[in-house]
Design a protein around this motif. Sequence first.
Motif, PDB file in Angstrom:
ATOM      1  N   ALA A  85      19.620  36.703   6.069  1.00 32.26           N
ATOM      2  CA  ALA A  85      19.964  35.281   5.955  1.00 32.26           C
ATOM      3  C   ALA A  85      20.983  35.011   4.845  1.00 32.26           C
ATOM      4  O   ALA A  85      21.503  33.904   4.732  1.00 32.26           O
ATOM      5  N   ILE A  86      21.256  36.023   4.004  1.00 37.43           N
ATOM      6  CA  ILE A  86      22.231  35.850   2.904  1.00 37.43           C
ATOM      7  C   ILE A  86      23.553  36.474   3.341  1.00 37.43           C
ATOM      8  O   ILE A  86      23.601  37.677   3.615  1.00 37.43           O
ATOM      9  N   PRO A  87      24.631  35.683   3.417  1.00 35.12           N
ATOM     10  CA  PRO A  87      25.897  36.233   3.916  1.00 35.12           C
ATOM     11  C   PRO A  87      26.334  37.483   3.144  1.00 35.12           C
ATOM     12  O   PRO A  87      26.435  37.450   1.917  1.00 35.12           O
ATOM     13  N   GLY A  88      26.541  38.572   3.897  1.00 37.19           N
ATOM     14  CA  GLY A  88      27.078  39.808   3.306  1.00 37.19           C
ATOM     15  C   GLY A  88      26.113  40.598   2.441  1.00 37.19           C
ATOM     16  O   GLY A  88      26.524  41.576   1.815  1.00 37.19           O
ATOM     17  N   ALA A  89      24.839  40.204   2.382  1.00 38.23           N
ATOM     18  CA  ALA A  89      23.912  40.907   1.467  1.00 38.23           C
ATOM     19  C   ALA A  89      23.685  42.349   1.900  1.00 38.23           C
ATOM     20  O   ALA A  89      23.610  42.647   3.087  1.00 38.23           O
ATOM     21  N   GLU A  90      23.579  43.240   0.915  1.00 36.17           N
ATOM     22  CA  GLU A  90      23.195  44.627   1.188  1.00 36.17           C
ATOM     23  C   GLU A  90      21.679  44.724   1.106  1.00 36.17           C
ATOM     24  O   GLU A  90      21.043  43.987   0.351  1.00 36.17           O
ATOM     25  N   PHE A  91      21.120  45.669   1.855  1.00 33.42           N
ATOM     26  CA  PHE A  91      19.665  45.803   1.896  1.00 33.42           C
ATOM     27  C   PHE A  91      19.287  47.273   1.808  1.00 33.42           C
ATOM     28  O   PHE A  91      19.894  48.106   2.490  1.00 33.42           O
ATOM     29  N   ALA A  92      18.333  47.599   0.971  1.00 35.73           N
ATOM     30  CA  ALA A  92      17.862  48.989   0.889  1.00 35.73           C
ATOM     31  C   ALA A  92      16.351  48.996   0.695  1.00 35.73           C
ATOM     32  O   ALA A  92      15.788  48.084   0.073  1.00 35.73           O
ATOM     33  N   VAL A  93      15.716  50.027   1.239  1.00 33.51           N
ATOM     34  CA  VAL A  93      14.264  50.186   1.096  1.00 33.51           C
ATOM     35  C   VAL A  93      14.009  51.389   0.186  1.00 33.51           C
ATOM     36  O   VAL A  93      14.574  52.467   0.395  1.00 33.51           O
ATOM     37  N   ILE A  94      13.174  51.193  -0.821  1.00 43.80           N
ATOM     38  CA  ILE A  94      12.818  52.276  -1.742  1.00 43.80           C
ATOM     39  C   ILE A  94      11.532  52.924  -1.230  1.00 43.80           C
ATOM     40  O   ILE A  94      10.494  52.248  -1.112  1.00 43.80           O
ATOM     41  N   ARG A  95      11.604  54.205  -0.939  1.00 37.04           N
ATOM     42  CA  ARG A  95      10.441  54.917  -0.384  1.00 37.04           C
ATOM     43  C   ARG A  95       9.363  55.127  -1.448  1.00 37.04           C
ATOM     44  O   ARG A  95       9.668  55.247  -2.628  1.00 37.04           O
ATOM     45  N   GLU A  96       8.110  55.193  -0.995  1.00 32.50           N
ATOM     46  CA  GLU A  96       6.959  55.430  -1.875  1.00 32.50           C
ATOM     47  C   GLU A  96       6.935  54.464  -3.068  1.00 32.50           C
ATOM     48  O   GLU A  96       6.633  54.858  -4.189  1.00 32.50           O
ATOM     49  N   ALA A  97       7.319  53.228  -2.800  1.00 25.23           N
ATOM     50  CA  ALA A  97       7.255  52.195  -3.844  1.00 25.23           C
ATOM     51  C   ALA A  97       6.491  51.002  -3.302  1.00 25.23           C
ATOM     52  O   ALA A  97       6.611  50.656  -2.122  1.00 25.23           O
ATOM     53  N   GLY A  98       5.697  50.383  -4.194  1.00 24.73           N
ATOM     54  CA  GLY A  98       5.029  49.148  -3.837  1.00 24.73           C
ATOM     55  C   GLY A  98       5.839  47.970  -4.364  1.00 24.73           C
ATOM     56  O   GLY A  98       7.057  47.919  -4.178  1.00 24.73           O
ATOM     57  N   HIS A  99       5.136  47.057  -5.070  1.00 22.14           N
ATOM     58  CA  HIS A  99       5.785  45.829  -5.552  1.00 22.14           C
ATOM     59  C   HIS A  99       6.581  46.075  -6.843  1.00 22.14           C
ATOM     60  O   HIS A  99       7.364  45.243  -7.242  1.00 22.14           O
ATOM     61  N   LEU A 100       6.336  47.229  -7.497  1.00 22.51           N
ATOM     62  CA  LEU A 100       6.996  47.465  -8.782  1.00 22.51           C
ATOM     63  C   LEU A 100       7.961  48.636  -8.686  1.00 22.51           C
ATOM     64  O   LEU A 100       7.902  49.583  -9.477  1.00 22.51           O
ATOM     65  N   SER A 101       8.861  48.566  -7.712  1.00 29.02           N
ATOM     66  CA  SER A 101       9.755  49.702  -7.455  1.00 29.02           C
ATOM     67  C   SER A 101      10.541  50.158  -8.699  1.00 29.02           C
ATOM     68  O   SER A 101      10.731  51.362  -8.865  1.00 29.02           O
ATOM     69  N   PRO A 102      10.984  49.281  -9.617  1.00 32.14           N
ATOM     70  CA  PRO A 102      11.731  49.787 -10.779  1.00 32.14           C
ATOM     71  C   PRO A 102      10.908  50.720 -11.669  1.00 32.14           C
ATOM     72  O   PRO A 102      11.458  51.590 -12.341  1.00 32.14           O
TER      73      PRO A 102
ATOM     74  N   ASP B 152       6.136  50.158   0.531  1.00 32.15           N
ATOM     75  CA  ASP B 152       4.695  49.862   0.592  1.00 32.15           C
ATOM     76  C   ASP B 152       4.343  48.582  -0.159  1.00 32.15           C
ATOM     77  O   ASP B 152       3.235  48.459  -0.687  1.00 32.15           O
ATOM     78  N   ASP B 153       5.277  47.653  -0.246  1.00 29.55           N
ATOM     79  CA  ASP B 153       5.018  46.417  -0.996  1.00 29.55           C
ATOM     80  C   ASP B 153       4.098  45.495  -0.194  1.00 29.55           C
ATOM     81  O   ASP B 153       4.451  45.053   0.897  1.00 29.55           O
ATOM     82  N   GLN B 154       2.915  45.195  -0.743  1.00 28.53           N
ATOM     83  CA  GLN B 154       1.975  44.292  -0.055  1.00 28.53           C
ATOM     84  C   GLN B 154       2.269  42.832  -0.359  1.00 28.53           C
ATOM     85  O   GLN B 154       1.814  41.938   0.339  1.00 28.53           O
ATOM     86  N   ILE B 155       2.988  42.573  -1.450  1.00 22.94           N
ATOM     87  CA  ILE B 155       3.191  41.185  -1.896  1.00 22.94           C
ATOM     88  C   ILE B 155       4.479  40.608  -1.319  1.00 22.94           C
ATOM     89  O   ILE B 155       4.533  39.451  -0.915  1.00 22.94           O
TER      90      ILE B 155
END
Length: 247
Positions: free
Chosen positions: A211-228, A196-199
Amino acid sequence: MTTVLFVHGFPFDHLMWRHQIAALTRWHCLAPDLRGAGAAVTSLAVADYSMAAYADDLIALLDRSQVRQAVVCGLSMGGYIAFELLRRFPQRVLATILCNTKAEADTADGKRGRDALAARVQRGGATAAAAELVPKLLAPPTRERRPDVVREVQTMIDRQPVAGIVGALHALRERPDSTPLLAQINVPVLVLAGADDQIAPVGGMEAMAKAIPGAEFAVIREAGHLSPLEQPREVNAAVVTFLEKLR
Ligand code: MLT
């Protein structure tokens, strides 16, 4: 022991990483306050704030700590600074974790927004930044069901020195476009997006990861811009899994 260098976003300080620092007991964690943020007392002019200056400060910190290479974990503005480190000091970066960030520079509209916020903060103090940013920073479930997190974020922004906020806004508006760098990154990268990140919306972050060679990607559920801070358990799990693979 591998060092993880945590780089906070705007307008926060190192405590936005408190859950990660507490969890990563098997790693050497460095989490400074950037110039003008938190307890980092400075008497700098606005022009002394830039992504380059923040990056130089971090390299000086690594030197003082006798750390040759670190995993750089940056959130949003911390990600812009991670790009600066990768551009200018690639030999100091072992791997990168890019949380809730983007590679593009500010648009003309975005720059006008930075100037307007700087003027409001000059008049109304850090509270003016908190009032404007908190609703955009947190996911709806955090805002509705986690008053403790809302309060923590508000308090963190409220305690930031006005000079540091205004300086950071200058650095943000002047930051370079890091899109051309993406294809050249040749260290392991984990990209973490908030659903839910608006920024830094998920779609843009996914495109950046591709666009980054070999990069891993994950989505954190129920998180906005401050997922940590919003979903520390999920973020810690993703970060630990990534760091384990570097051993
Ligand atoms: C941040 O969290 O560091 C900011 O959202 C960065 C930005 O405004 O571009």
